[in-house]
Design an enzyme around this catalytic site. Structure first.
Site, PDB file in Angstrom:
ATOM      1  N   HIS A 114       0.825  -1.207   0.000  1.00 14.88           N
ATOM      2  CA  HIS A 114       0.000   0.000   0.000  1.00 14.88           C
ATOM      3  C   HIS A 114       0.864   1.264   0.000  1.00 14.88           C
ATOM      4  CE1 HIS A 114      -3.810   2.112   0.985  1.00 14.88           C
ATOM      5  NE2 HIS A 114      -2.988   2.965   1.556  1.00 14.88           N
ATOM      6  N   GLU A 115       1.787   1.345   0.946  1.00 19.71           N
ATOM      7  CA  GLU A 115       2.641   2.541   1.032  1.00 19.71           C
ATOM      8  C   GLU A 115       3.574   2.646  -0.170  1.00 19.71           C
ATOM      9  OE1 GLU A 115       1.932   4.873   3.094  1.00 19.71           O
ATOM     10  OE2 GLU A 115       0.460   3.576   4.050  1.00 19.71           O
ATOM     11  N   HIS A 165       1.735   4.402  -2.947  1.00 21.72           N
ATOM     12  CA  HIS A 165       1.733   5.863  -2.793  1.00 21.72           C
ATOM     13  C   HIS A 165       3.066   6.455  -3.253  1.00 21.72           C
ATOM     14  CE1 HIS A 165      -1.970   6.081  -0.589  1.00 21.72           C
ATOM     15  NE2 HIS A 165      -1.516   5.383   0.439  1.00 21.72           N
TER      16      HIS A 165
END
Length: 83
Positions: free
Chosen positions: A2-3, A6
């Site tokens: 997820h990170e 980003h």
């Protein structure tokens, strides 16, 4: 994942603030965080910058969908969608 989503999208889109820090250590209610550090102060934002910021917010959700499948995306992106 997820990170990382980003960070990758934030790095690749135009006019986005540079990635400053990525952490996958839980802090408070967040399970991870990706921080960006502006290179200059801004009074207003361009459409291109705003679209880049929206793209990087969705980067985490898209990364989860690519890795785990669309049916296994977590609720971690709910506050990002609100923003």
């Amino acid at each position: 994942y997820h990170e990382a989503g980003h960070a990758i999208v934030g790095r690749m889109v135009p006019e986005h603030d540079p990635v400053y820090k990525v952490s996958i250590s839980p802090r408070g209610r967040a399970l991870g965080v990706t921080m960006y550090l502006p290179e200059q102060d801004r009074v207003s934002h361009t459409k291109e910058l705003l679209e880049s910021m929206i793209s990087s917010l969705y980067g985490g959700r898209i990364a989860e969908a690519l890795i785990y499948g669309a049916d296994k995306v977590t609720t971690g992106a709910s506050t990002e969608i609100e923003r």
